[in-house]
Design a protein around this motif. Structure first.
Motif, short mmCIF file in Angstrom:
data_model
loop_
_atom_site.label_atom_id
_atom_site.label_comp_id
_atom_site.label_asym_id
_atom_site.label_seq_id
_atom_site.Cartn_x
_atom_site.Cartn_y
_atom_site.Cartn_z
N ASP A 82 0.82 -1.21 0.00
CA ASP A 82 0.00 0.00 0.00
C ASP A 82 0.85 1.26 0.00
O ASP A 82 0.37 2.34 -0.35
CB ASP A 82 -0.90 0.03 1.25
CG ASP A 82 -1.77 -1.21 1.36
OD1 ASP A 82 -2.65 -1.37 0.50
OD2 ASP A 82 -1.56 -2.01 2.29
N TYR A 83 2.11 1.10 0.41
CA TYR A 83 2.95 2.27 0.68
C TYR A 83 4.39 1.82 0.64
O TYR A 83 4.69 0.65 0.87
CB TYR A 83 2.59 2.80 2.08
CG TYR A 83 3.14 4.16 2.45
CD1 TYR A 83 2.55 5.32 1.97
CD2 TYR A 83 4.22 4.28 3.33
CE1 TYR A 83 3.04 6.58 2.35
CE2 TYR A 83 4.71 5.52 3.71
CZ TYR A 83 4.10 6.67 3.21
OH TYR A 83 4.58 7.90 3.59
N LEU A 84 5.29 2.76 0.34
CA LEU A 84 6.71 2.44 0.23
C LEU A 84 7.48 3.22 1.28
O LEU A 84 7.20 4.39 1.54
CB LEU A 84 7.21 2.80 -1.17
CG LEU A 84 8.47 2.10 -1.69
CD1 LEU A 84 8.28 0.60 -1.74
CD2 LEU A 84 8.83 2.64 -3.08
N VAL A 85 8.46 2.57 1.91
CA VAL A 85 9.28 3.20 2.94
C VAL A 85 10.74 3.06 2.53
O VAL A 85 11.20 1.95 2.22
CB VAL A 85 9.07 2.55 4.32
CG1 VAL A 85 9.84 3.30 5.39
CG2 VAL A 85 7.58 2.48 4.67
N MET A 86 11.48 4.16 2.53
CA MET A 86 12.89 4.12 2.19
C MET A 86 13.69 3.76 3.44
O MET A 86 13.78 4.56 4.38
CB MET A 86 13.35 5.47 1.64
CG MET A 86 12.66 5.87 0.35
SD MET A 86 12.94 4.69 -0.99
CE MET A 86 14.67 5.01 -1.32
N GLY A 87 14.29 2.56 3.44
CA GLY A 87 15.12 2.12 4.55
C GLY A 87 16.58 2.43 4.30
O GLY A 87 17.46 1.72 4.77
N MET A 88 16.85 3.45 3.58
CA MET A 88 18.21 3.97 3.33
C MET A 88 18.10 5.48 3.31
O MET A 88 17.07 6.02 2.93
CB MET A 88 18.78 3.43 2.02
CG MET A 88 17.88 3.54 0.81
SD MET A 88 17.94 5.14 -0.02
CE MET A 88 19.59 5.11 -0.68
N ARG A 110 7.63 5.73 -10.16
CA ARG A 110 8.00 4.34 -10.49
C ARG A 110 7.11 3.35 -9.77
O ARG A 110 6.65 2.36 -10.35
CB ARG A 110 9.46 4.12 -10.10
CG ARG A 110 10.01 2.75 -10.47
CD ARG A 110 10.33 2.66 -11.96
NE ARG A 110 11.09 1.48 -12.28
CZ ARG A 110 12.13 1.46 -13.10
NH1 ARG A 110 12.52 2.58 -13.68
NH2 ARG A 110 12.76 0.34 -13.38
N ALA A 111 6.84 3.62 -8.48
CA ALA A 111 6.11 2.66 -7.66
C ALA A 111 4.60 2.75 -7.83
O ALA A 111 3.89 1.75 -7.70
CB ALA A 111 6.48 2.87 -6.19
N GLY A 112 4.11 3.95 -8.07
CA GLY A 112 2.66 4.13 -8.15
C GLY A 112 1.99 4.24 -6.78
O GLY A 112 0.76 4.20 -6.69
N VAL A 113 2.79 4.36 -5.72
CA VAL A 113 2.27 4.58 -4.38
C VAL A 113 3.10 5.67 -3.71
O VAL A 113 4.18 6.02 -4.18
CB VAL A 113 2.31 3.29 -3.51
CG1 VAL A 113 1.42 2.21 -4.10
CG2 VAL A 113 3.75 2.78 -3.33
N LYS A 114 2.61 6.18 -2.61
CA LYS A 114 3.34 7.20 -1.86
C LYS A 114 4.53 6.58 -1.14
O LYS A 114 4.56 5.37 -0.88
CB LYS A 114 2.42 7.89 -0.86
CG LYS A 114 1.32 8.74 -1.50
CD LYS A 114 1.93 9.96 -2.18
CE LYS A 114 0.86 10.90 -2.70
NZ LYS A 114 1.46 12.09 -3.35
N VAL A 115 5.50 7.44 -0.76
CA VAL A 115 6.73 6.95 -0.14
C VAL A 115 7.10 7.81 1.06
O VAL A 115 6.89 9.02 1.05
CB VAL A 115 7.89 6.92 -1.17
CG1 VAL A 115 8.18 8.30 -1.71
CG2 VAL A 115 9.15 6.31 -0.56
N ALA A 116 7.63 7.16 2.10
CA ALA A 116 8.22 7.86 3.25
C ALA A 116 9.73 7.82 3.11
O ALA A 116 10.30 6.75 2.91
CB ALA A 116 7.79 7.20 4.56
#
Length: 253
Positions: A82-88, A110-116
């Motif tokens: 549902d969502y993308l999280v940057m672990g870097m 690229r992902a088509g979802v929101k990102v943190a």
């Protein structure tokens, strides 16, 4: 009969998480903060455990990350998070606030979802913990070229970086070998009375629990980037659970 349309374990949210293949800290720290009904699904940015003892070597590491980051995004998106999280984190600070905004746009397209992202999360954490905070100190695992990017980002956001402790870790894997004692000593070194908050960046530095302890004793915000990023991901998705043991962000906000 058609089965359920909601993931049986991630019935509230499924988070896709992007992290370097060398990172051994962000996954256990994110999982320790995970409320029931939220699941974390990791995809790895494949990079070698290369030497990063100079600015040139650190730049080569960043190039290696950029070469494969979108492959990692594509891989995790097949799980339909549902969502993308940057672990870097280093790339999220690169080229200041403008570079951070552009990276966010590219990842989301690229992902088509929101990102943190860690950069946004640290900025949001500072605003949340103290609207009057302007003077901060920063801990990083980076070489000076990376430190300069972090300073630039916070300056762009209106913060003065009064002091910075760059640990200059010799390889990506070595970042996770930095002990809590070393991190404690860095916090003590930076804790000038004029510093209103201490921020740690670099997701492979395991500082989430230590930051909560330091925050209590110093009576000022001590922000670990993994805590800030996961908090931001939860709150951006309307997940308001209070999680104990990781400081004021997750306990009170």
């Amino acid at each position: 009969m058609i089965g359920p349309t909601t993931d049986s374990l991630g019935w509230r949210r499924k988070f896709g998480v992007i992290a370097p293949s060398t990172n051994t800290s962000v996954q256990p720290e994110f999982d320790a903060m995970r409320p029931a009904g939220i699941t974390n699904h990791f995809s790895r940015i494949r990079i070698p455990n290369m030497k990063i003892t100079s600015d040139d070597e650190f730049s080569a590491l960043m190039d290696a990350i950029r070469d494969t980051i979108m492959d990692a995004v594509d891989s995790v998106m097949s799980s339909e998070p549902d969502y993308l999280v940057m672990g870097m984190s280093a790339e999220t600070f690169w080229d200041g606030l403008e570079g951070s905004v552009e990276l966010e746009k590219r990842i989301e397209a690229r992902a088509g979802v929101k990102v943190a992202m860690g950069s946004d999360a640290c900025r949001a954490a500072l605003r949340t913990l103290g609207p009057d905070i302007r003077r901060i100190a920063v801990i990083t695992p980076y070489q000076p070229i990376g430190d300069r990017q972090v300073i630039r980002f916070f300056n762009d956001c209106g913060y003065e970086v009064a002091a910075l402790k760059g640990l200059k870790c010799e390889s990506p894997v070595a970042i996770a070998h930095v002990s809590e004692r070393q991190l404690r000593d860095a916090i003590i070194e930076l804790n000038d009375p004029s510093v209103q908050a201490i921020v740690q960046v670099g997701t492979n530095l395991a500082m989430a629990r230590l930051a909560a302890v330091a925050e209590f004793w110093l009576d000022k915000p001590v922000i670990a980037i993994n805590t800030a990023t996961y908090w931001w991901a939860l709150r951006q998705n309307g997940i308001m659970d209070r999680v104990q043991g990781f400081g004021a962000l997750l306990e009170k906000h």
